[in-house]
Write an enzyme that holds these catalytic residues in place. Structure first.
Site, PDB file in Angstrom:
ATOM      1  N   LYS A  43       0.769  -1.140   0.159  1.00 29.79           N
ATOM      2  CA  LYS A  43      -0.106   0.127  -0.057  1.00 29.79           C
ATOM      3  C   LYS A  43       0.988   1.144   0.016  1.00 29.79           C
ATOM      4  O   LYS A  43       1.617   1.690   1.048  1.00 29.79           O
ATOM      5  CB  LYS A  43      -1.245  -0.033   1.197  1.00 29.79           C
ATOM      6  CG  LYS A  43      -2.107   1.141   0.993  1.00 29.79           C
ATOM      7  CD  LYS A  43      -2.711   1.387   2.333  1.00 29.79           C
ATOM      8  CE  LYS A  43      -2.099   2.539   3.024  1.00 29.79           C
ATOM      9  NZ  LYS A  43      -1.599   3.853   2.386  1.00 29.79           N
TER      10      LYS A  43
ATOM     11  N   GLY B 162       6.622   4.977   8.300  1.00 33.57           N
ATOM     12  CA  GLY B 162       5.996   6.233   8.342  1.00 33.57           C
ATOM     13  C   GLY B 162       6.168   6.849   9.813  1.00 33.57           C
ATOM     14  O   GLY B 162       7.209   6.764  10.617  1.00 33.57           O
ATOM     15  N   SER B 163       4.882   7.538  10.431  1.00 30.72           N
ATOM     16  CA  SER B 163       5.135   8.287  11.478  1.00 30.72           C
ATOM     17  C   SER B 163       4.980   7.508  12.710  1.00 30.72           C
ATOM     18  O   SER B 163       4.246   6.177  12.750  1.00 30.72           O
ATOM     19  CB  SER B 163       3.973   9.702  11.476  1.00 30.72           C
ATOM     20  OG  SER B 163       2.684   8.785  11.353  1.00 30.72           O
ATOM     21  N   VAL B 164       5.365   8.173  13.880  1.00 29.19           N
ATOM     22  CA  VAL B 164       5.296   7.169  15.154  1.00 29.19           C
ATOM     23  C   VAL B 164       3.697   6.965  15.602  1.00 29.19           C
ATOM     24  O   VAL B 164       3.775   5.844  15.980  1.00 29.19           O
ATOM     25  CB  VAL B 164       5.827   8.210  16.291  1.00 29.19           C
ATOM     26  CG1 VAL B 164       5.811   7.330  17.645  1.00 29.19           C
ATOM     27  CG2 VAL B 164       7.389   8.235  16.052  1.00 29.19           C
ATOM     28  N   PRO B 165       2.836   7.938  15.398  1.00 28.92           N
ATOM     29  CA  PRO B 165       1.593   7.614  15.788  1.00 28.92           C
ATOM     30  C   PRO B 165       0.775   6.561  15.148  1.00 28.92           C
ATOM     31  O   PRO B 165       0.265   5.363  15.551  1.00 28.92           O
ATOM     32  CB  PRO B 165       0.750   8.795  15.770  1.00 28.92           C
ATOM     33  CG  PRO B 165       1.658   9.944  15.659  1.00 28.92           C
ATOM     34  CD  PRO B 165       2.946   9.314  15.011  1.00 28.92           C
ATOM     35  N   THR B 166       1.187   6.568  13.650  1.00 24.56           N
ATOM     36  CA  THR B 166       0.647   5.411  12.925  1.00 24.56           C
ATOM     37  C   THR B 166       1.342   4.126  13.297  1.00 24.56           C
ATOM     38  O   THR B 166       0.578   3.103  13.219  1.00 24.56           O
ATOM     39  CB  THR B 166       0.731   5.657  11.422  1.00 24.56           C
ATOM     40  OG1 THR B 166       0.361   7.179  11.004  1.00 24.56           O
ATOM     41  CG2 THR B 166      -0.085   4.769  10.484  1.00 24.56           C
TER      42      THR B 166
ATOM     43  N   GLU C  63       9.681   1.182  10.907  1.00 23.55           N
ATOM     44  CA  GLU C  63      10.690   2.469  10.521  1.00 23.55           C
ATOM     45  C   GLU C  63      10.056   3.775  10.559  1.00 23.55           C
ATOM     46  O   GLU C  63       9.124   4.040   9.704  1.00 23.55           O
ATOM     47  CB  GLU C  63      11.051   2.202   9.072  1.00 23.55           C
ATOM     48  CG  GLU C  63      11.622   0.801   8.725  1.00 23.55           C
ATOM     49  CD  GLU C  63      13.172   0.999   9.305  1.00 23.55           C
ATOM     50  OE1 GLU C  63      13.324   1.917   9.986  1.00 23.55           O
ATOM     51  OE2 GLU C  63      13.990  -0.085   8.824  1.00 23.55           O
TER      52      GLU C  63
ATOM     53  N   CYS D 170      13.271  11.146   6.953  1.00 21.28           N
ATOM     54  CA  CYS D 170      13.110  10.447   8.181  1.00 21.28           C
ATOM     55  C   CYS D 170      14.335  10.913   9.090  1.00 21.28           C
ATOM     56  O   CYS D 170      14.360  11.226  10.028  1.00 21.28           O
ATOM     57  CB  CYS D 170      12.730   9.333   8.311  1.00 21.28           C
ATOM     58  SG  CYS D 170      13.804   8.164   7.240  1.00 21.28           S
TER      59      CYS D 170
ATOM     60  N   GLU E 188       9.360  16.302  15.509  1.00 26.56           N
ATOM     61  CA  GLU E 188       9.895  16.031  14.229  1.00 26.56           C
ATOM     62  C   GLU E 188       9.446  17.266  13.519  1.00 26.56           C
ATOM     63  O   GLU E 188       8.240  17.730  13.430  1.00 26.56           O
ATOM     64  CB  GLU E 188       9.387  14.773  13.666  1.00 26.56           C
ATOM     65  CG  GLU E 188      10.064  14.249  12.148  1.00 26.56           C
ATOM     66  CD  GLU E 188       9.594  12.957  11.646  1.00 26.56           C
ATOM     67  OE1 GLU E 188       8.496  12.740  11.667  1.00 26.56           O
ATOM     68  OE2 GLU E 188      10.320  12.432  11.175  1.00 26.56           O
TER      69      GLU E 188
END
Ligand code: NAD
Length: 526
Positions: A159, A211-215, A233, A267, A364
């Site tokens: 995806k 992707g991002s930390v929350p996701t 990652e 990143c 970030e």
């Protein structure tokens, strides 16, 4: 079936559309049902396909780089260097090193009692993986991950980010054009909803998410419902530490590139610069001078920097600039959008008088900001660098090997570079991945390849003798076990001989169960 419209961030114009599928389970089923067959293809056949893939990517690299520039916004040369070249090299690496890394290997028994048996480690694919990717390196990140997964015999449901779907499409086309069976890799466009449907599908056995930390947290939570392997990652807030002996001009150039390339949307971008007070003002001046030389413009032209990719990201960057200014930061250059070029062209920006209370120093940024802060002692620099929940990469700038290594040992990061930054993503042998909230697990290189397989231990015994520990439990076994324990408890060589002599009184019993000559031989060296 709904659609995603993709736009060029430099012009705001539509460049294409893709479909978001409704029937995700049947797409997954197609890939999943091919697992067994794909895992059984010979390494020779896989190598043939990867060789084709290399040829196809080489043939199409300009087309790929052009699309990256148009859909994501980095200059063409950057797309070639950071995305195409690293992908091509990863395929070359797999071809050269992959077979030996994944080859099964002996696992000689350590415990002397088991001498006479044989064992091997085998590296077995998981099955179907989900590869969920971001928009900042929409080609290289998923391409390298997918190449590793297919090489080790897994199949993939991919995806891409809804912000860069056309690059995702192109990537899959390259694999198909190289001859990979269409059941080995499926693309599913969409956002969070589609991502969650993929991860929670029972047939997906493992996930590599970038992707991002929350996701990332959400993905781990979803994956835990039916425990599956997860590689994350995630984000970074990477520090660069500049020691007093660092050559000013080279260091300034390296820091500006490490912070600004891809409009700072990497990143592992440098997002905090700590400079020893002895050279602080010289480094600041050189950084400002270098930043002012950056040519920003349409990524299809000869420029150093293109637009930012999405408006919500630009807004976040501008908010950080405002927050820093309000709290006393000084902007030495940049700080605004350049409206003559377009709404997403954020000027590269240097900030000083910054402190840890400002968002720009703790959250970030993912944009072209360079906050610089002075330090007086090595310890202070290390404390500030580590004082953050992230730990992706870090760099140290100095001519002194000893200081660099001393500091490196204290830094909390997955990758540390001395006198350079972020480039190691392009080295196929290096791993990629962070510590703390920057991620879990590794991709790239031999250790990344090993994460794509499960380690299976295979133990063989063709002696025909019953194991000594099987029923019925007899007093003799208890006595023998006691002697065996004595043998393991650091006996002197003389003690060893004594115990062996006691054991020899049971030679018949032992012989019925063990390969005695080998057991004795191994025990002597145990
Ligand atoms: P994001 O977390 O918003 O989205 C990443 C992907 O996850 C997208 O494909 C998105 O559609 C999908 N997604 C979003 N919510 C989901 C959910 N609930 N379930 C499943 N999938 C979901 O990140 P982004 O904005 O695309 O990328 C920027 C972030 O990625 C930054 O934080 C950056 O540091 C990080 N990043 C990390 C690395 C690394 O190697 N460590 C590399 C590149 C980017």
């Amino acid at each position: 079936m709904s659609e995603i419209i993709s736009t060029n961030p430099a012009t705001g114009r539509e460049i294409g559309r893709v479909h978001v599928p409704r029937d995700i389970p049947s797409i997954i089923e197609k890939v999943h049902s091919f697992n067994q067959k794909w895992s059984e293809t010979s390494i020779r056949e896989r190598k043939r396909l990867f060789l084709n893939l290399k040829k196809v990517l080489f043939k199409r690299y300009e087309e790929v780089a052009h699309l990256i520039a148009v859909e994501q916004g980095k200059p063409v040369i950057e797309a070639i260097l950071a995305e195409v070249l690293s992908s091509l090299d990863a395929v070359h690496y797999l071809l050269k090193k992959g077979p030996s890394i994944l080859k099964s290997r002996p696992a000689p028994h350590f415990q002397p009692l088991f001498a006479g048996k044989r064992a091997r480690y085998r590296f077995v694919p998981y099955g179907t993986w989900a590869v969920i990717s971001p928009w900042n390196y929409p080609f290289a990140i998923p391409f390298i991950q997918i190449a590793h997964l297919l090489f080790s015999g897994n199949t993939v449901v991919f995806k891409p980010s809804p912000i860069t779907p056309l690059i995702g499409e192109k990537l899959v086309q390259l694999f198909l054009e190289a001859g990979f069976p269409e059941e080995t890799i499926a693309i599913i466009h969409g956002g969070a909803k589609e991502g969650e449907a993929i991860i929670t599908d029972e047939r997906v056995q493992a996930v590599v998410f970038t992707g991002s930390v929350p996701t990332g947290r959400r993905i781990m939570e979803l994956a835990s419902r039916k425990p599956k392997k997860v590689i994350l990652e995630l984000g970074g807030k990477d520090p660069a530490i500049v020691l007093p002996d660092a050559p000013v001009e080279r260091t300034a150039r390296g820091i500006v590139w490490g912070a600004i390339m891809n409009a700072g949307q990497t990143c592992a971008s440098i997002e905090r610069v700590y400079v020893h007070r002895d050279i602080y003002s010289r480094i600041v001046d050189a950084v400002v001078e270098e930043v002012r030389r950056i040519r920003m413009g349409n990524p299809l032209e000869e420029v150093d920097m293109g637009p930012m990719t999405v408006d919500f990201q630009l807004k976040k960057v501008l908010n950080q600039v405002e927050d820093a200014k309000k709290k006393g930061a000084q902007i030495l250059t940049g700080g605004e959008v350049n409206p003559d070029l377009g709404p997403l062209f954020m000027e590269p920006t240097v900030l000083v008088n910054v402190n840890r209370e400002m968002a720009v120093m703790k959250e970030e940024t993912f944009g072209p900001l360079i906050p610089i802060i002075p330090f007086d002692s090595e310890q202070e620099a290390v404390e500030m660098a580590n004082d953050i929940p992230y730990g992706l990469t870090a760099s140290i700038w100095t001519g002194d090997e000893e200081s660099a290594r001393r500091i490196a040992r204290k830094l909390q990061a997955g990758v540390i570079t001395i006198n350079s930054h972020v480039y190691s993503f392009a080295e196929p042998e290096s791993i990629w991945g962070g510590v703390k909230e920057s991620g879990v697990g590794r991709t790239h290189g031999r250790f990344g390849l090993m994460e794509t397989v499960q380690i299976q231990y295979m133990d063989e015994d063709y002696s025909g003798k019953p194991e000594i520990w099987w029923y019925p439990y007899k007093k003799t076994l208890e006595e023998l076990t006691a002697m065996w324990l004595e043998l393991m408890a650091n006996p002197t060589p003389v003690d060893k001989v004594r115990i062996m002599m006691r054991l020899s009184s049971r030679i018949g019993y032992l012989n019925r169960h063990l390969n005695l000559p080998r057991v004795i031989w191994k025990t002597m060296w145990y």
